[in-house]
Design a protein around this motif. Structure first.
Motif, mmCIF file in Angstrom:
data_model
loop_
_atom_site.group_PDB
_atom_site.id
_atom_site.type_symbol
_atom_site.label_atom_id
_atom_site.label_comp_id
_atom_site.label_asym_id
_atom_site.label_seq_id
_atom_site.Cartn_x
_atom_site.Cartn_y
_atom_site.Cartn_z
ATOM 1 N N LYS A 13 0.989 -1.240 0.009
ATOM 2 C CA LYS A 13 0.055 0.082 -0.015
ATOM 3 C C LYS A 13 0.791 1.212 0.041
ATOM 4 O O LYS A 13 1.799 1.398 0.763
ATOM 5 C CB LYS A 13 -1.113 0.042 1.379
ATOM 6 C CG LYS A 13 -1.914 0.983 1.274
ATOM 7 C CD LYS A 13 -2.932 0.931 2.158
ATOM 8 C CE LYS A 13 -4.077 1.890 2.237
ATOM 9 N NZ LYS A 13 -4.780 2.018 1.302
ATOM 10 N N LEU A 14 0.800 2.229 -0.854
ATOM 11 C CA LEU A 14 1.642 3.228 -1.031
ATOM 12 C C LEU A 14 1.495 4.196 0.033
ATOM 13 O O LEU A 14 0.519 4.491 1.002
ATOM 14 C CB LEU A 14 1.205 4.027 -2.248
ATOM 15 C CG LEU A 14 1.296 3.215 -3.689
ATOM 16 C CD1 LEU A 14 0.812 4.309 -4.827
ATOM 17 C CD2 LEU A 14 2.529 2.934 -3.921
ATOM 18 N N GLU A 16 1.733 7.954 1.370
ATOM 19 C CA GLU A 16 1.559 9.071 0.787
ATOM 20 C C GLU A 16 2.660 10.023 1.169
ATOM 21 O O GLU A 16 3.011 9.989 2.434
ATOM 22 C CB GLU A 16 0.145 9.693 1.145
ATOM 23 C CG GLU A 16 -0.885 9.179 0.677
ATOM 24 C CD GLU A 16 -1.161 8.830 -0.795
ATOM 25 O OE1 GLU A 16 -0.596 9.881 -1.415
ATOM 26 O OE2 GLU A 16 -1.420 7.857 -1.543
ATOM 27 N N LYS A 34 4.771 10.207 -8.298
ATOM 28 C CA LYS A 34 4.116 8.903 -7.809
ATOM 29 C C LYS A 34 5.064 8.661 -6.547
ATOM 30 O O LYS A 34 6.259 8.549 -6.651
ATOM 31 C CB LYS A 34 3.996 8.102 -8.827
ATOM 32 C CG LYS A 34 3.546 6.717 -8.441
ATOM 33 C CD LYS A 34 3.591 5.829 -9.747
ATOM 34 C CE LYS A 34 3.312 4.273 -9.517
ATOM 35 N NZ LYS A 34 3.271 3.414 -10.406
ATOM 36 N N PRO A 35 4.582 8.087 -5.438
ATOM 37 C CA PRO A 35 5.285 7.920 -4.282
ATOM 38 C C PRO A 35 6.155 6.585 -4.483
ATOM 39 O O PRO A 35 5.344 5.594 -5.463
ATOM 40 C CB PRO A 35 4.310 7.496 -3.242
ATOM 41 C CG PRO A 35 2.812 7.567 -3.698
ATOM 42 C CD PRO A 35 2.987 7.991 -5.045
ATOM 43 N N GLN A 36 7.266 6.508 -4.185
ATOM 44 C CA GLN A 36 8.008 5.250 -4.210
ATOM 45 C C GLN A 36 8.356 4.424 -2.981
ATOM 46 O O GLN A 36 9.332 3.499 -2.902
ATOM 47 C CB GLN A 36 9.240 5.702 -4.835
ATOM 48 C CG GLN A 36 9.192 5.841 -6.495
ATOM 49 C CD GLN A 36 10.662 6.409 -6.965
ATOM 50 O OE1 GLN A 36 10.875 7.442 -7.145
ATOM 51 N NE2 GLN A 36 11.268 5.388 -7.450
ATOM 52 N N ALA A 38 6.180 2.283 0.208
ATOM 53 C CA ALA A 38 5.046 1.592 0.425
ATOM 54 C C ALA A 38 5.243 0.428 1.384
ATOM 55 O O ALA A 38 6.384 0.211 1.962
ATOM 56 C CB ALA A 38 4.705 0.981 -0.807
ATOM 57 N N GLU A 66 -0.802 -2.075 -10.269
ATOM 58 C CA GLU A 66 -1.837 -1.217 -9.524
ATOM 59 C C GLU A 66 -3.068 -2.124 -9.386
ATOM 60 O O GLU A 66 -3.471 -2.775 -10.721
ATOM 61 C CB GLU A 66 -2.203 0.032 -9.920
ATOM 62 C CG GLU A 66 -0.912 0.915 -9.839
ATOM 63 C CD GLU A 66 -1.149 2.459 -10.373
ATOM 64 O OE1 GLU A 66 -2.352 2.839 -10.718
ATOM 65 O OE2 GLU A 66 -0.130 3.344 -10.263
#
Length: 88
Positions: A13-14, A16, A34-36, A38, A66
């Motif tokens: 789950k990413l 934020e 985009k977050p890297q 998780a 995704e």
């Protein structure tokens, strides 16, 4: 619905990112990358995968698949796409 990845894969789950810069400027959604990072939710049954549930990992920028489960967004990552574990 539960999801169990197969082989050398992990369900993540990413995490934020901050919506403000260090100087206090609020970033619009279009300016965010985009977050890297998780959090690992589940791992496959392979002995070769080196992460466990609850680990926070950094992954390659254009990796993963995704998916949406129960209205939440997740990614399925191959073990080779996980670059490292964030330790606190």
């Amino acid at each position: 619905m539960k999801f169990k990845p197969l082989g050398e894969r992990a369900l993540v789950k990413l995490v934020e990112r901050e919506e403000k810069t260090a100087s206090g400027i609020v970033l619009p959604d279009t300016a965010k990358e985009k977050p890297q990072t998780a959090e690992v939710i589940a791992v496959g049954d392979s002995e070769d995968i080196k992460v466990k549930e609850g680990d926070v990992v950094v992954f390659a920028k254009y990796s993963g698949t995704e998916i949406s489960l129960n209205g939440d967004d997740y990614m399925i990552l191959d073990a080779d796409d996980i670059l490292g574990v964030v330790e606190e």
